[in-house]
Design a protein around this motif. Structure first.
Motif, mmCIF file in Angstrom:
data_model
loop_
_atom_site.group_PDB
_atom_site.id
_atom_site.type_symbol
_atom_site.label_atom_id
_atom_site.label_comp_id
_atom_site.label_asym_id
_atom_site.label_seq_id
_atom_site.Cartn_x
_atom_site.Cartn_y
_atom_site.Cartn_z
ATOM 1 N N THR A 129 0.723 -1.102 0.142
ATOM 2 C CA THR A 129 0.029 -0.042 0.003
ATOM 3 C C THR A 129 0.797 1.448 0.080
ATOM 4 N N ASP A 130 1.952 1.123 0.565
ATOM 5 C CA ASP A 130 3.001 2.511 0.603
ATOM 6 C C ASP A 130 3.786 2.623 -0.479
ATOM 7 N N VAL A 131 3.849 1.706 -1.676
ATOM 8 C CA VAL A 131 4.901 1.769 -2.639
ATOM 9 C C VAL A 131 4.101 1.497 -4.165
ATOM 10 N N ALA A 132 4.368 2.366 -4.758
ATOM 11 C CA ALA A 132 3.577 2.308 -6.315
ATOM 12 C C ALA A 132 4.655 2.248 -7.407
ATOM 13 N N PHE A 133 4.756 1.194 -8.217
ATOM 14 C CA PHE A 133 5.615 1.028 -9.268
ATOM 15 C C PHE A 133 5.181 1.419 -10.515
ATOM 16 N N TYR A 134 6.035 2.357 -11.459
ATOM 17 C CA TYR A 134 5.619 2.652 -12.781
ATOM 18 C C TYR A 134 6.882 2.356 -13.657
ATOM 19 N N PRO A 135 6.442 1.871 -14.802
ATOM 20 C CA PRO A 135 7.550 1.606 -15.690
ATOM 21 C C PRO A 135 8.333 2.789 -16.126
ATOM 22 N N SER A 136 7.621 4.065 -16.400
ATOM 23 C CA SER A 136 8.293 5.306 -16.709
ATOM 24 C C SER A 136 7.274 6.424 -16.191
ATOM 25 N N PHE A 137 7.982 7.549 -16.435
ATOM 26 C CA PHE A 137 7.397 8.867 -15.955
ATOM 27 C C PHE A 137 5.974 9.181 -16.999
ATOM 28 N N GLU A 138 6.153 8.610 -18.131
ATOM 29 C CA GLU A 138 5.142 8.900 -18.913
ATOM 30 C C GLU A 138 3.864 7.741 -18.875
ATOM 31 N N GLU A 139 4.156 6.334 -18.331
ATOM 32 C CA GLU A 139 3.288 5.416 -17.969
ATOM 33 C C GLU A 139 2.792 5.238 -16.634
ATOM 34 N N CYS A 140 2.138 6.534 -16.108
ATOM 35 C CA CYS A 140 1.539 6.586 -14.775
ATOM 36 C C CYS A 140 0.346 7.244 -14.820
ATOM 37 N N SER A 141 -0.578 6.872 -15.309
ATOM 38 C CA SER A 141 -2.004 7.363 -15.269
ATOM 39 C C SER A 141 -2.487 7.691 -14.017
ATOM 40 N N ASP A 142 -2.503 6.771 -13.130
ATOM 41 C CA ASP A 142 -3.190 6.530 -11.724
ATOM 42 C C ASP A 142 -2.580 7.207 -10.784
ATOM 43 N N VAL A 143 -1.721 8.095 -10.915
ATOM 44 C CA VAL A 143 -0.907 8.804 -10.048
ATOM 45 C C VAL A 143 -2.168 9.788 -9.080
ATOM 46 N N GLU A 144 -2.881 10.360 -9.829
ATOM 47 C CA GLU A 144 -3.788 11.013 -8.818
ATOM 48 C C GLU A 144 -4.598 10.166 -8.044
ATOM 49 N N LYS A 145 -5.086 9.152 -8.591
ATOM 50 C CA LYS A 145 -5.975 8.224 -7.945
ATOM 51 C C LYS A 145 -5.239 7.577 -6.764
ATOM 52 N N ARG A 146 -4.245 7.365 -6.766
ATOM 53 C CA ARG A 146 -3.236 6.957 -5.758
ATOM 54 C C ARG A 146 -2.913 7.836 -4.561
ATOM 55 N N VAL A 147 -2.965 9.285 -5.013
ATOM 56 C CA VAL A 147 -2.809 10.218 -4.015
ATOM 57 C C VAL A 147 -4.208 10.220 -3.223
ATOM 58 N N GLU A 148 -5.184 10.525 -4.030
ATOM 59 C CA GLU A 148 -6.445 10.632 -3.505
ATOM 60 C C GLU A 148 -6.634 9.343 -2.227
ATOM 61 N N ASP A 149 -6.375 8.376 -2.560
ATOM 62 C CA ASP A 149 -6.326 7.307 -1.575
ATOM 63 C C ASP A 149 -5.399 7.326 -0.323
ATOM 64 N N PHE A 150 -4.103 8.059 -0.650
ATOM 65 C CA PHE A 150 -3.324 8.530 0.347
ATOM 66 C C PHE A 150 -3.848 9.671 1.206
ATOM 67 N N VAL A 151 -4.626 10.509 0.867
ATOM 68 C CA VAL A 151 -5.122 11.669 1.630
ATOM 69 C C VAL A 151 -6.397 11.042 2.516
ATOM 70 N N GLU A 152 -7.275 10.193 1.759
ATOM 71 C CA GLU A 152 -8.274 9.498 2.654
ATOM 72 C C GLU A 152 -7.509 8.855 3.863
ATOM 73 N N SER A 153 -6.431 8.284 3.765
ATOM 74 C CA SER A 153 -5.942 7.576 4.822
ATOM 75 C C SER A 153 -5.204 8.363 5.805
ATOM 76 N N ILE A 154 -4.889 9.520 5.270
ATOM 77 C CA ILE A 154 -4.217 10.685 6.459
ATOM 78 C C ILE A 154 -5.571 11.328 7.138
ATOM 79 N N TYR A 155 -6.844 11.196 6.480
ATOM 80 C CA TYR A 155 -8.040 11.954 7.039
ATOM 81 C C TYR A 155 -8.500 11.028 8.065
ATOM 82 N N ILE A 156 -8.487 9.579 7.908
ATOM 83 C CA ILE A 156 -8.969 8.715 8.815
ATOM 84 C C ILE A 156 -8.125 8.993 10.290
#
Length: 1135
Positions: A129-156
């Motif tokens: 849950t604390d690590v996300a792997f991406y093959p390159s800087f261009e192929e990372c379409s779900d960065v925003e989604k992972r950040v939202e999940d991260f913010v929800e965990s902070i809110y909890i």
């Protein structure tokens, strides 16, 4: 905490802080690309009723994190690390580094994430849950989604901590929250005292308020802040009391201003922090209501705050917000270590006041922020502090104050303590100060109305821009700013400053000349060109017509072609157009293709010294135009000075004079008239017609010094004293001086300014027309005959003698209308006296104009031609005067004796004859009487005009014709004529002028002839031989004579120095004696002289005559002046 965050604003209190940092080596551009995507997730909705706001930082000092208990928005609760990992072997080291980063913020961290780019393989398949792997800087379409999940965990975690602190039932075990510098002060305190417990309760209430605000519970936060204020005020815990008041202000600001207070720098969407029911409530007049102490539990923290929310309006009014900010800042000021907190509170208050448009109170907060001591700041921190102060002053509308601090920041960039001064940063900051001092880099802004701003400050700032651009190594930029200073601040510079600025400008332009190109700075700012419209100042521009002889004329038959262009509206004297329309107005004359055209400028030099303007010419549009540049030198403060600029249009059409260009102090300027509203002009648009030929007119007579009385006479020929009844032939030469057009037509037309009897001018065209058309360089000659006739009578008052005899003189030619009034002649005056001669001076002036029209080339096709005018001015003097007329009766009534007193006013002998009479010889200025026997005749018998002529003629014309017929009859009866030997005298005078003098003088210096234009060279200290040779070609002997040689120097300014005793010495005598020289013989006088120093010397050879009775003309004894140049070195051969 030593580094303030100047970007803080009140609404930041409701955000949670997340730090985004790279781990290992990450390309900077790729890092900020991902950081930007992460920062775009600034708000996350939780269960549709709550929302959490996130504040991201890529750099945050750990020491600032230690103040997280004091204000929770300063606490780092989230960490996102970005790293690159190429192989699985690097992963362990990367994970260790990530763990090390978490340790830095471990005391406050709620959660963390690691974004790994570039790694593939088995490791990436692990579910973490604390690590996300991406093959390159261009192929990372779900960065925003992972950040939202991260913010929800902070809110909890945040919500759990809020509930944990708000429902703490540990009795007296409430921990004491401290700031870093307080920990040592609380060692050894009595923790069981009531004072200590209330301090703990107040601080915890304030802390819970911060957590509620971050969790989106605005009303709960307000209640907790109010309770904390009451608790902390009771125990005089001023630092935390200030924090509680600031939290109360922040919550109230969030309620009143949901759009935020950060402005453009940190603006958020309105919906981010707006409560669900905020639109239904208006808190402008809300008042603070104290919480009932009975609502508190034993430990001071109530689990249920609903009763407080329902009982009170806890939000502050906008006015109370500022008062509480002032109170909080005053409490912060009691603590030296809280300077950063105090400074940030001032900044937040200023942003709130800016929205409330209370600029004066905001300036008080900023003035307080200026004097807050933060200890030893680095140069970079000082620059940042002054820059933020400048931006805040700009925010509240204090533009000049903002510019002041921006300039201080600019000077701080190049402080002496900085090893490598940042001149580029200094220059950029100085540019940003310009609007605050009412300065712009566009000179057009200074040509409108009066000057704005303080000129002394503006000049200082411009000088600093010049110096900074020079230290940047950009001389073109220095020239542009210095030119701008000289152009816009010229009226405020003293004479000494003008000299210094122009000298500096000349030094700069010697290395980098200034021009009219636009300078683009690295940040995209464009500096417009600066034309020198004040060096010199142009007051008026006037397009000049061509000279009269070159002006084109339209053939009258073709004028009708332009009638359709005329306006059908009636002329109105009301002027409705502006000055711009005047410049576009077409001028009512034409220029000609290929001819030199002129534009006159009235200029003024405002400088206290001579102004040299180089390469001054015209700027035009419409047709191809060759501007002929001029150079001028204007004296100091010259006043209006006319300058004529010329050019040649090379094609036909409409040409517009747009302005002029100059080169002053090495700066080239294009000055457009549109940018000079003060310049007066009668129009700048003129038509250029196709090329026409050009003729040059010359005459065989001498040219007059003036144009007589004829304003339209181009060539004036002046003939003095042509005697009446005389004639003369004048040759008129036409030279074709323009090379390409051909002459097509040429015909003269005489216009007489005064009616004269007889033929005045006559010519024959056949010979001249046979040579037409003229080719370039050819000429044609036209012979014009001048013949005059005048009245030779005396005046009417001089005819009184004849009337006394009772005899009528009606019909005599002496009554012609050409008589002029002279003074009456006194009977006692002798006829031959000088006074009588002056009385009889009867000069008549005749003037005429010959107009020659010609055309050719393309201009002829368009129907244009030119005119040449020849003005003829003739002064006519009667050769005789008939001063008295009387009659004696004869033996028969059919005859009479006519007595005429005839006066000869000329300087020549005159012979007068009449019918049946002997010749009468009159000497110069002599008066004699002639008696003539005349047969009387009947004037009525003269032929009468027919009835048809009488019907179509006016009475005046009939009377003139009758008198003319009578005069002809009288002339035929008398037959008076005379002849003067004028031609012989004229020929003799011409002969005397053209014939060589009988005495010929030759002067030789060093055996070489020396005439007036020959310079004889010699060496200083060498003897120079001088020979004077006289040749006698007269019929008589000449002599003895004496010649005296006098040396002198001519300084070419009207001063001649004859005192040359120390410069020239004669070898022998300076006087030559010549004995008698017989006819056709010659004699030579020899001498020598010595020049003692270099220079130009002249020898004046004067004639001395020992014979007192010499009657030879003085012109025979004129000797040439000798010019000798003495040199240090011998003259070159052949020089």
């Amino acid at each position: 905490m030593s580094v303030p965050d100047y970007m803080q604003c009140a609404e930041d209190h409701q955000t949670v802080l997340v730090v985004v940092q790279p781990v290992g080596i990450v390309p900077e551009d790729q890092f900020f690309k991902i950081y930007k995507r992460i920062a775009s997730v600034s708000q996350v909705n939780i269960r549709d009723s709550q929302r959490i706001l996130i504040r991201y930082r890529h750099h945050y000092l750990p020491e600032n994190n230690e103040w997280g208990d004091f204000q929770t928005h300063r606490k780092v609760v989230g960490l996102i690390s970005i790293t690159t990992c190429a192989t699985s072997k690097e992963w362990p080291q990367t994970a260790e580094r990530f763990h090390g980063q978490k340790e830095v913020y471990s005391s406050t961290l709620y959660d963390s994430r690691l974004l790994v780019f570039g790694l593939s393989g088995e490791i990436t398949e692990q579910q973490r849950t604390d690590v996300a792997f991406y093959p390159s800087f261009e192929e990372c379409s779900d960065v925003e989604k992972r950040v939202e999940d991260f913010v929800e965990s902070i809110y909890i975690v945040l919500e759990s901590k809020r509930l944990d602190r708000a429902t703490d039932k540990s009795g007296d075990k409430i921990p004491l929250l401290c700031v870093p510098f307080e920990k040592k002060d609380f060692v050894g305190l009595d923790t069981d005292s009531r004072h200590y417990k209330k301090r703990c309760q107040g601080r915890m209430r304030k802390h819970v308020g911060d957590l509620c605000l971050q969790a989106g519970m605005l009303q709960d936060a307000l209640v907790h802040y109010h309770m904390a204020v009451e608790l902390l005020r009771g125990v005089n815990d001023f630092l935390w009391l200030g924090a509680a008041l600031e939290g109360l202000c922040s919550a109230s600001v969030i309620f009143h201003y949901p759009g935020g207070t950060a402005g453009k720098m940190m603006g958020r969407k309105q919906s981010i922090s707006q409560p669900l029911d905020a639109g239904k409530r208006h808190r402008a007049g809300a008042q603070e209501v104290l919480i009932d102490p009975g609502a508190l539990t034993t430990n001071g923290i109530s689990a249920d705050t609903s009763t407080e929310i329902g009982r009170a309006k806890n939000c502050l009014s906008p006015e109370d917000i500022i008062e509480k900010y002032k109170e909080a800042i005053s409490y912060y000021g009691k603590y030296k270590n809280a300077g950063v907190i105090e400074l940030e509170a001032c900044v937040k208050a200023v942003r709130v006041l800016a929205i409330q448009k209370r600029a004066r109170e905001a300036s008080d907060f900023l003035q307080n922020a200026v004097y807050i001591n933060l200890g030893q700041l680095s140069e970079e921190e000082k620059i940042q502090r002054y820059s933020i102060l400048s931006e805040l002053y700009e925010l509240i509308g204090f533009h000049r104050k903002s510019a002041f601090f921006k300039r201080v920041a600019a000077m701080q960039c190049v402080a002496p303590t900085i090893p490598e001064p940042g001149w580029r940063a200094c220059y950029k900051l100085l540019l940003e100060t310009l609007p605050g001092y009412s300065l712009s880099l566009d000179p057009k802004d200074f040509s409108k109305g009066t000057h704005r701003g303080w000129a002394a400050v503006q000049m200082r700032l411009l000088h600093e821009l010049v110096y900074a651009s020079r230290r940047m190594g950009n001389p073109a930029l220095s020239v542009r700013h210095l030119s701008f200073l000289l152009q816009t601040m010229l009226d405020f510079l003293s004479d000494q400053e003008k000299k210094e600025v122009t000298q500096s400008l000349e030094n700069y332009t010697s290395k980098c000349p200034g021009g009219m190109e636009i300078i683009t700075l690295p940040d995209g700012l464009k500096l417009p060109p600066v034309p020198f419209t004040k060096l010199p100042i142009v007051r008026s521009v006037k397009l000049l017509n061509l000279p009269v002889s070159l002006r084109p004329h339209k053939v009258k038959g073709l004028l009708g072609q332009n009638i359709s262009n005329a306006s059908p509206f009636i002329y109105s004297p009301i002027i409705m157009h502006n000055r711009g329309e005047e410049r576009c107005k077409k001028i009512d004359f034409q220029w000609v293709q290929g001819d030199v055209c002129e534009v006159q400028l009235m200029v003024y030099n405002p400088m206290p010294y001579e102004l040299r303007v180089e390469n001054m010419g015209l700027l035009t549009s419409g047709v191809e135009f060759e501007s002929l540049p001029a150079a001028l030198s204007l004296p100091a403060e010259s006043g209006l000075y006319p300058v004529t600029l010329v050019g040649v249009p090379r094609t036909a059409g409409n040409i517009t004079v747009n302005g002029y260009h100059t080169s002053v102090f090495g700066v080239t300027s294009d000055c457009l008239l549109d940018g000079l509203p003060s310049v007066k002009t009668s129009g700048c648009l003129v038509e250029v017609i196709p090329a026409l030929p050009r003729l040059q007119l010359q005459t065989s007579l001498p040219r007059s010094g003036t144009l007589c009385t004829l304003s339209f006479a181009l060539v004036s020929t002046h003939l003095r004293k042509l005697h009446s009844n005389g004639s003369m032939r004048v040759s008129v030469y036409f030279d074709q001086i323009l090379l390409h057009p051909r002459l097509a037509t040429l015909y003269p037309n005489g216009k007489f300014l005064e009616k004269v009897f007889g033929e005045f001018l006559s010519w024959e065209l056949d010979e001249a027309l046979s040579h037409l058309p003229l080719k370039p360089g050819q000429s044609v000659t036209l012979t014009v005959n001048i013949k005059v006739k005048l009245d030779f009578s005396g005046q009417e008052n001089l005819l009184q003698d004849l009337n006394d005899d009772g005899i009528s003189v009606t019909g005599l030619p002496i009554s012609s209308p050409l008589r002029q009034v002279l003074k009456p002649r006194a009977e006692t005056k002798p006829v031959g006296s000088e006074s009588s001669k002056a009385e009889y001076s009867h000069i008549k002036t005749l003037e005429a104009v010959l107009n020659f029209k010609y055309s050719g080339g393309a201009g002829k096709v368009e129907g244009y031609y030119r005119e040449l005018s020849l003005g003829v001015h003739v002064d006519v003097e009667p050769s005789v005067f008939f001063t008295r007329v009387s009659t004696l009766p004869a033996t028969s009534t059919r005859h009479c004796h006519l007595l005429l007193d005839i006066f000869n006013p000329t300087e020549h002998e005159l012979t007068v004859r009449a019918k049946n009479n002997q010749d009468l010889v009159l000497h110069a200025s002599e008066c004699q009487r002639m008696a003539i026997q005349v047969d009387k005749f009947d004037f009525e018998s003269l032929p009468q005009p027919d009835q048809e002529s009488i019907r179509f003629s006016n009475p005046k014309q009939l009377e003139e014709e009758r008198q003319h017929a009578q005069g002809c009859q009288i002339n035929s009866k008398l037959g008076i004529c005379w002849k003067a030997s004028v031609e012989g005298v004229l020929n003799q005078l011409v002969l005397e002028h053209l014939q060589l003098a009988p005495l010929q003088w030759d002067v030789l210096v060093n055996k070489k002839p020396c005439d007036c234009d020959v310079i004889a060279d010699c060496k200083v200290g060498d003897a120079v031989s001088l020979e004077v040779k006289l040749t006698n070609r007269s019929k008589n002997s000449v002599g003895p004579l004496a010649l005296n040689v006098v040396p002198y120097q001519d300084y070419q300014n009207g001063v001649q120095n004859y005192d040359l005793e120390d410069g020239v010495t004669f070898i022998g005598s300076n006087t030559f004696y010549i004995d008698t020289v017989k006819p056709n013989e010659s004699t030579v006088c020899e001498g020598a002289l010595l020049f003692l120093y270099t220079g130009d010397f002249y020898l004046s050879i004067k004639f001395q005559d020992d014979s007192a009775g010499r009657e030879l003309p003085l012109a025979w004894f004129t000797l040439p002046s000798v010019h000798i140049r003495a040199l240090d070195t011998p003259p070159q051969a052949g020089a």
